[in-house]
Each structure stands twice: as structure tokens, then as C-alpha cells.
Design a protein around this motif. Structure first.
Motif, PDB file in Angstrom:
ATOM      1  N   THR A 124      20.219  63.040  40.607  1.00  0.00           N
ATOM      2  CA  THR A 124      19.123  62.844  41.552  1.00  0.00           C
ATOM      3  C   THR A 124      19.482  61.693  42.479  1.00  0.00           C
ATOM      4  O   THR A 124      20.348  60.862  42.167  1.00  0.00           O
ATOM      5  CB  THR A 124      17.794  62.513  40.845  1.00  0.00           C
ATOM      6  N   GLU A 149      17.493  59.205  43.146  1.00  0.00           N
ATOM      7  CA  GLU A 149      17.055  57.990  42.457  1.00  0.00           C
ATOM      8  C   GLU A 149      18.111  57.519  41.456  1.00  0.00           C
ATOM      9  O   GLU A 149      18.353  56.314  41.319  1.00  0.00           O
ATOM     10  CB  GLU A 149      15.727  58.235  41.727  1.00  0.00           C
ATOM     11  N   ASP A 156      20.082  53.959  41.520  1.00  0.00           N
ATOM     12  CA  ASP A 156      20.214  53.058  40.375  1.00  0.00           C
ATOM     13  C   ASP A 156      21.676  52.742  40.082  1.00  0.00           C
ATOM     14  O   ASP A 156      22.009  51.615  39.684  1.00  0.00           O
ATOM     15  CB  ASP A 156      19.544  53.669  39.147  1.00  0.00           C
ATOM     16  N   ALA A 212      16.276  55.240  49.040  1.00  0.00           N
ATOM     17  CA  ALA A 212      15.719  55.125  47.693  1.00  0.00           C
ATOM     18  C   ALA A 212      15.973  53.741  47.110  1.00  0.00           C
ATOM     19  O   ALA A 212      15.104  53.153  46.448  1.00  0.00           O
ATOM     20  CB  ALA A 212      16.308  56.208  46.789  1.00  0.00           C
ATOM     21  N   ARG A 270      13.172  50.976  46.054  1.00  0.00           N
ATOM     22  CA  ARG A 270      13.173  50.516  44.665  1.00  0.00           C
ATOM     23  C   ARG A 270      13.343  49.004  44.579  1.00  0.00           C
ATOM     24  O   ARG A 270      12.655  48.342  43.801  1.00  0.00           O
ATOM     25  CB  ARG A 270      14.326  51.199  43.915  1.00  0.00           C
ATOM     26  N   TRP A 305      15.502  65.484  47.464  1.00  0.00           N
ATOM     27  CA  TRP A 305      14.769  64.227  47.669  1.00  0.00           C
ATOM     28  C   TRP A 305      13.952  64.289  48.949  1.00  0.00           C
ATOM     29  O   TRP A 305      14.424  64.719  49.986  1.00  0.00           O
ATOM     30  CB  TRP A 305      15.746  63.053  47.745  1.00  0.00           C
TER      31      TRP A 305
END
Length: 231
Positions: A67, A69, A73, A101, A105, A162
Motif C-alpha cells: 500500500t 501508506e 512508513d 502520505a 502522517r 490510494w
């Protein structure tokens, strides 16, 4: 070959240059080895952190769905591991969605945001399906940084899955959007959506298509990026 473990994922990265830190996030199927000219140019004024996203090049290729996200990360973990607590972030194509993203975040980690040939969503049409179909046949398995077709498809699914348009007003870092008028993969209207959605964002238009930054307009692209990052 410099690698670091980020939450169990082996990530390949390259540090280049000196100066204000810049994180370069590449697009679908893109590997550091293919962007040397661009990285070297950026490194003339900045300390550049370039890396391979999960699924390509020297970074691990987990046999699980990806993904945006998840890849944001990955980037956050890599930045922390190599001491980039805060940096300018440049995202190209799929890398632009990862950059968005990441900024949503962890906004405190982003100084200035550069979005290139990207959008907060994907417009699915006949031309894009055709282009993605061709790329899925010719890109995996090429060159020294070959990518399994399954990993390419996972990146493609992540990129297309997304949708961050509704959250664009939350972005408060200075942002510039660089986009080719003839882009047929990330249509120009997506750049206009970014400009209209992100408070204070600036849109700079180029004549070319999706990869204008690697073609005849490279120097203008570099000049625009350098001027924006200098504030």
C-alpha cells in the motif's frame, strides 16, 4: 551496497552530496541506478537520500500486498535510521503519492514538498490501462535492478488504490507541483487538483509528458526545484 533494516524490510539506499537534506522518492518500478543523472544534479546543492522502494532494485520484495501508506512508513523508517529527522521531500509519480502520505502522517519531518508528475488519485481510462499493460510486460526483469512481475503488480495496485484528495487541505508545508502538460499517465487535471487542494501550493507547468524531468526539460526542472528548496 548500503542497506538498512526497516521493520524487517531490507532497504537499499544511497547518500549523495552535502547541504540541506533531500529525500527522493521514485515512482513505479523506478530504481536508484536509473536516476543517477538526476541524483548527481540534485547532490550539487543538497545531501540527497535516494533509495529503492519495496519491490524493486536492492530493496526487499515481500510476498504480500503493498500500500502507499506502507511505503510511506518504509520511507519514514529509513529517514530515521540514517539520521534524516527533517528534510525536503521530492516525490515522482507513484513516489508523489508516497510523499503525500508521508507528509500527512509525519508533517514535522517534511520541510518543503516537491510533487512531480503525480496526483492524489489515479484516473483510470483506456490510455492509462494500455500504458500500464505495456509497462507490466516490459519493465519487470530488465537491467541489473530487475523487478519480479509480481512486485511490479503490487506496486501498481498500491499506486492505483490510494486516494488522498479529500485530505489535501491538511497539508501545511510549502509545496510546489511540477507537471507536464502532455502527461497521459498522470493527467494534468490531477496537478490542478493538487494546486487547488493544498493551501498555498504553486503549480509549474512544463511542455512535455510524464517523464519531462528526464528529457529535454531536465535543466528547467532542476532550476525550479533548486530555487524552491532554497526558499
Amino acid at each position: 551496497m548500503p542497506t538498512v533494516d526497516v521493520s524487517g524490510l531490507r532497504m537499499y539506499y544511497e547518500p549523495h552530496g552535502d547541504g540541506p537534506p533531500v529525500v527522493l522518492i521514485l515512482g513505479l518500478g523506478g530504481a536508484v541506478a536509473e536516476f543517477g543523472v538526476l541524483i548527481d544534479a540534485l547532490a550539487q546543492h543538497h545531501r540527497v537520500l535516494a533509495f529503492d522502494n519495496r519491490g524493486v532494485g536492492g530493496t526487499g520484495r515481500p510476498d504480500t500486498p503493498y500500500t502507499i501508506e506502507m511505503m510511506a512508513d518504509d520511507t519514514i523508517g529509513l529517514m530515521s535510521a540514517v539520521g534524516f529527522d527533517r528534510a525536503h521531500v521530492i516525490g515522482i509519480s507513484m513516489g508523489g503519492r508516497i510523499a503525500l502520505a508521508l507528509t500527512l502522517r509525519r508533517p514535522e519531518m517534511v520541510d518543503r514538498l516537491v510533487l512531480v508528475s503525480t496526483g492524489a488519485r489515479v484516473i483510470r481510462n483506456v490510455r492509462r490501462r494500455f500504458v500500464m499493460g505495456v509497462l507490466s510486460r516490459i519493465m519487470p526483469g530488465r537491467g541489473p535492478n530487475s523487478q519480479p512481475r509480481s512486485a511490479f503488480q503490487r506496486q501498481l495496485a498500491a499506486s492505483g488504490g490510494w486516494h488522498g484528495t479529500d485530505r489535501l487541505p491538511e497539508i501545511s508545508v510549502p509545496t510546489v507541483i511540477l507537471h507536464g502538460r502532455q502527461d497521459r499517465i498522470a493527467q494534468y487535471e490531477l496537478a490542478e487538483e493538487l494546486r487547488d487542494g493544498i493551501p498555498g501550493a504553486k503549480l509549474v507547468t512544463f511542455r512535455g509528458g510524464h517523464m519531462f524531468l528526464m528529457m529535454g526539460e531536465r535543466q528547467r526542472f532542476l532550476d525550479e526545484v533548486t530555487a524552491f528548496l532554497a526558499g
